[in-house]
Design a protein around this motif. Structure first.
Motif, PDB file in Angstrom:
ATOM      1  N   LEU A  97      17.181  32.497  25.450  1.00 61.67           N
ATOM      2  CA  LEU A  97      15.969  32.142  24.726  1.00 61.67           C
ATOM      3  C   LEU A  97      15.960  32.931  23.425  1.00 61.67           C
ATOM      4  O   LEU A  97      16.295  34.117  23.410  1.00 61.67           O
ATOM      5  CB  LEU A  97      14.728  32.518  25.540  1.00 61.67           C
ATOM      6  CG  LEU A  97      14.454  31.706  26.793  1.00 61.67           C
ATOM      7  CD1 LEU A  97      13.362  32.383  27.626  1.00 61.67           C
ATOM      8  CD2 LEU A  97      14.039  30.309  26.426  1.00 61.67           C
ATOM      9  N   SER A  98      15.601  32.279  22.336  1.00 55.19           N
ATOM     10  CA  SER A  98      15.542  33.004  21.070  1.00 55.19           C
ATOM     11  C   SER A  98      14.387  32.486  20.223  1.00 55.19           C
ATOM     12  O   SER A  98      13.871  31.390  20.444  1.00 55.19           O
ATOM     13  CB  SER A  98      16.858  32.886  20.299  1.00 55.19           C
ATOM     14  OG  SER A  98      17.006  31.588  19.777  1.00 55.19           O
ATOM     15  N   HIS A  99      14.004  33.311  19.282  1.00 57.07           N
ATOM     16  CA  HIS A  99      12.928  32.960  18.362  1.00 57.07           C
ATOM     17  C   HIS A  99      13.471  33.071  16.941  1.00 57.07           C
ATOM     18  O   HIS A  99      14.002  34.107  16.549  1.00 57.07           O
ATOM     19  CB  HIS A  99      11.737  33.915  18.552  1.00 57.07           C
ATOM     20  CG  HIS A  99      10.541  33.482  17.796  1.00 57.07           C
ATOM     21  ND1 HIS A  99      10.294  33.865  16.513  1.00 57.07           N
ATOM     22  CD2 HIS A  99       9.513  32.670  18.146  1.00 57.07           C
ATOM     23  CE1 HIS A  99       9.178  33.323  16.101  1.00 57.07           C
ATOM     24  NE2 HIS A  99       8.680  32.592  17.077  1.00 57.07           N
ATOM     25  N   HIS A 100      13.370  31.973  16.185  1.00 54.03           N
ATOM     26  CA  HIS A 100      13.795  31.964  14.787  1.00 54.03           C
ATOM     27  C   HIS A 100      12.589  32.184  13.889  1.00 54.03           C
ATOM     28  O   HIS A 100      11.510  31.663  14.162  1.00 54.03           O
ATOM     29  CB  HIS A 100      14.454  30.623  14.437  1.00 54.03           C
ATOM     30  CG  HIS A 100      15.817  30.490  15.016  1.00 54.03           C
ATOM     31  ND1 HIS A 100      16.036  30.086  16.308  1.00 54.03           N
ATOM     32  CD2 HIS A 100      17.034  30.737  14.498  1.00 54.03           C
ATOM     33  CE1 HIS A 100      17.328  30.064  16.560  1.00 54.03           C
ATOM     34  NE2 HIS A 100      17.957  30.465  15.482  1.00 54.03           N
ATOM     35  N   ARG A 101      12.827  32.939  12.835  1.00 56.43           N
ATOM     36  CA  ARG A 101      11.762  33.232  11.887  1.00 56.43           C
ATOM     37  C   ARG A 101      12.346  33.161  10.496  1.00 56.43           C
ATOM     38  O   ARG A 101      13.401  33.740  10.212  1.00 56.43           O
ATOM     39  CB  ARG A 101      11.201  34.632  12.162  1.00 56.43           C
ATOM     40  CG  ARG A 101      10.010  35.009  11.336  1.00 56.43           C
ATOM     41  CD  ARG A 101       9.445  36.355  11.785  1.00 56.43           C
ATOM     42  NE  ARG A 101      10.404  37.441  11.668  1.00 56.43           N
ATOM     43  CZ  ARG A 101      10.551  38.195  10.570  1.00 56.43           C
ATOM     44  NH1 ARG A 101       9.813  37.977   9.517  1.00 56.43           N
ATOM     45  NH2 ARG A 101      11.436  39.158  10.550  1.00 56.43           N
ATOM     46  N   MET A 102      11.685  32.420   9.603  1.00 56.44           N
ATOM     47  CA  MET A 102      12.143  32.312   8.223  1.00 56.44           C
ATOM     48  C   MET A 102      11.844  33.625   7.499  1.00 56.44           C
ATOM     49  O   MET A 102      10.717  34.105   7.521  1.00 56.44           O
ATOM     50  CB  MET A 102      11.450  31.151   7.507  1.00 56.44           C
ATOM     51  CG  MET A 102      11.808  29.784   8.075  1.00 56.44           C
ATOM     52  SD  MET A 102      13.584  29.427   8.116  1.00 56.44           S
ATOM     53  CE  MET A 102      13.983  29.303   6.389  1.00 56.44           C
ATOM     54  N   VAL A 103      12.889  34.214   6.901  1.00 52.53           N
ATOM     55  CA  VAL A 103      12.738  35.460   6.160  1.00 52.53           C
ATOM     56  C   VAL A 103      12.424  35.146   4.707  1.00 52.53           C
ATOM     57  O   VAL A 103      11.486  35.683   4.123  1.00 52.53           O
ATOM     58  CB  VAL A 103      14.008  36.331   6.283  1.00 52.53           C
ATOM     59  CG1 VAL A 103      13.876  37.594   5.462  1.00 52.53           C
ATOM     60  CG2 VAL A 103      14.282  36.646   7.736  1.00 52.53           C
ATOM     61  N   THR A 104      13.209  34.271   4.124  1.00 55.56           N
ATOM     62  CA  THR A 104      12.953  33.757   2.774  1.00 55.56           C
ATOM     63  C   THR A 104      13.091  32.238   2.849  1.00 55.56           C
ATOM     64  O   THR A 104      13.290  31.681   3.929  1.00 55.56           O
ATOM     65  CB  THR A 104      13.962  34.324   1.748  1.00 55.56           C
ATOM     66  OG1 THR A 104      15.269  33.838   2.070  1.00 55.56           O
ATOM     67  CG2 THR A 104      13.957  35.847   1.748  1.00 55.56           C
ATOM     68  N   ALA A 105      13.030  31.581   1.715  1.00 58.87           N
ATOM     69  CA  ALA A 105      13.116  30.114   1.704  1.00 58.87           C
ATOM     70  C   ALA A 105      14.457  29.614   2.237  1.00 58.87           C
ATOM     71  O   ALA A 105      14.539  28.513   2.775  1.00 58.87           O
ATOM     72  CB  ALA A 105      12.881  29.592   0.293  1.00 58.87           C
ATOM     73  N   ASN A 106      15.524  30.423   2.103  1.00 53.32           N
ATOM     74  CA  ASN A 106      16.855  29.965   2.493  1.00 53.32           C
ATOM     75  C   ASN A 106      17.482  30.751   3.644  1.00 53.32           C
ATOM     76  O   ASN A 106      18.612  30.465   4.024  1.00 53.32           O
ATOM     77  CB  ASN A 106      17.808  30.022   1.292  1.00 53.32           C
ATOM     78  CG  ASN A 106      17.364  29.098   0.180  1.00 53.32           C
ATOM     79  OD1 ASN A 106      16.816  28.041   0.445  1.00 53.32           O
ATOM     80  ND2 ASN A 106      17.572  29.513  -1.057  1.00 53.32           N
ATOM     81  N   THR A 107      16.793  31.748   4.162  1.00 51.68           N
ATOM     82  CA  THR A 107      17.389  32.545   5.237  1.00 51.68           C
ATOM     83  C   THR A 107      16.419  32.682   6.406  1.00 51.68           C
ATOM     84  O   THR A 107      15.201  32.676   6.234  1.00 51.68           O
ATOM     85  CB  THR A 107      17.770  33.965   4.750  1.00 51.68           C
ATOM     86  OG1 THR A 107      16.595  34.614   4.281  1.00 51.68           O
ATOM     87  CG2 THR A 107      18.826  33.918   3.668  1.00 51.68           C
ATOM     88  N   ALA A 108      17.013  32.806   7.586  1.00 50.15           N
ATOM     89  CA  ALA A 108      16.214  32.963   8.805  1.00 50.15           C
ATOM     90  C   ALA A 108      16.826  34.069   9.649  1.00 50.15           C
ATOM     91  O   ALA A 108      18.016  34.386   9.521  1.00 50.15           O
ATOM     92  CB  ALA A 108      16.179  31.658   9.588  1.00 50.15           C
ATOM     93  N   SER A 109      16.029  34.643  10.514  1.00 53.00           N
ATOM     94  CA  SER A 109      16.552  35.630  11.458  1.00 53.00           C
ATOM     95  C   SER A 109      16.313  35.104  12.865  1.00 53.00           C
ATOM     96  O   SER A 109      15.378  34.349  13.117  1.00 53.00           O
ATOM     97  CB  SER A 109      15.865  36.987  11.272  1.00 53.00           C
ATOM     98  OG  SER A 109      14.521  36.910  11.694  1.00 53.00           O
ATOM     99  N   ARG A 110      17.188  35.523  13.768  1.00 59.64           N
ATOM    100  CA  ARG A 110      17.092  35.089  15.163  1.00 59.64           C
ATOM    101  C   ARG A 110      16.963  36.318  16.038  1.00 59.64           C
ATOM    102  O   ARG A 110      17.707  37.278  15.892  1.00 59.64           O
ATOM    103  CB  ARG A 110      18.338  34.287  15.532  1.00 59.64           C
ATOM    104  CG  ARG A 110      18.330  33.830  16.971  1.00 59.64           C
ATOM    105  CD  ARG A 110      19.481  32.923  17.250  1.00 59.64           C
ATOM    106  NE  ARG A 110      20.643  33.698  17.649  1.00 59.64           N
ATOM    107  CZ  ARG A 110      21.836  33.194  17.890  1.00 59.64           C
ATOM    108  NH1 ARG A 110      22.052  31.908  17.714  1.00 59.64           N
ATOM    109  NH2 ARG A 110      22.821  33.951  18.260  1.00 59.64           N
TER     110      ARG A 110
END
Length: 173
Positions: A97-110
């Motif tokens: 299970l993971s949660h993605h979060r947008m850091v900037t308009a072009n990058t995300a963290s998992r």
């Protein structure tokens, strides 16, 4: 009739009566307090009633070794439940299970998630920009294939569901 035969309350008799009545009242108070705490933490009422729908699995791109699966989880019961893990014999290894979060308009963290609450009377919709299931790729999946998954809940146990393989961007298809 003489005054000696009449029952008269004395300080000792009143004290004994109050002490005898105090024990059941204290027991009742403790029981009520315990039940109140039990109810406040979601352990009272009807059990959780979990349904899993809208299973989707992204078609792996190129030679990628993992992809993502998404489900809609609804709890129509009277108690909270918790999604603990998702498994699939058709995956190429252990899912997470993971949660993605947008850091900037072009990058995300998992970030890996150990469990997810499913509140009473609510629905949890997994998505590419939120909660999802990371699935190791096994074999060649094609759009339209059905892949079996089992979602494991703390109170409801195992719930089986099929996810249809879709191309990213066609999640609603």
């Amino acid at each position: 009739m003489t005054d000696r035969n009449l029952w008269r309350p004395t300080r000792r008799r009143l004290t004994d009566t109050v002490l005898a009545a105090l024990a059941p009242v204290a027991a009742w108070g403790l029981a009520l307090g315990g039940l109140s705490v039990w109810t406040a933490y979601g352990n009272a009422g009807s059990p959780a009633r979990i349904t899993v729908t809208e299973g989707r699995l992204f078609l792996p791109a190129g030679d990628s070794t993992e992809t993502a699966a998404f489900f809609r989880i609804t709890n129509s019961g009277g108690s909270q439940d918790r999604l603990l893990k998702v498994t699939s014999a058709e995956a190429g290894g252990a899912t997470t299970l993971s949660h993605h979060r947008m850091v900037t308009a072009n990058t995300a963290s998992r970030q890996t998630v150990t469990s997810v609450p499913v509140p009473v009377g609510d629905s949890l919709a997994m998505s590419p920009s939120g909660l999802d299931v990371i699935v190791p790729v096994k074999g060649k999946w094609q759009a339209g294939d059905l892949i079996a998954f089992t979602l494991h809940f703390e109170r409801s146990g195992a719930v089986k569901n099929l996810a249809v393989v879709v191309r990213p961007g066609q999640e609603g298809a």
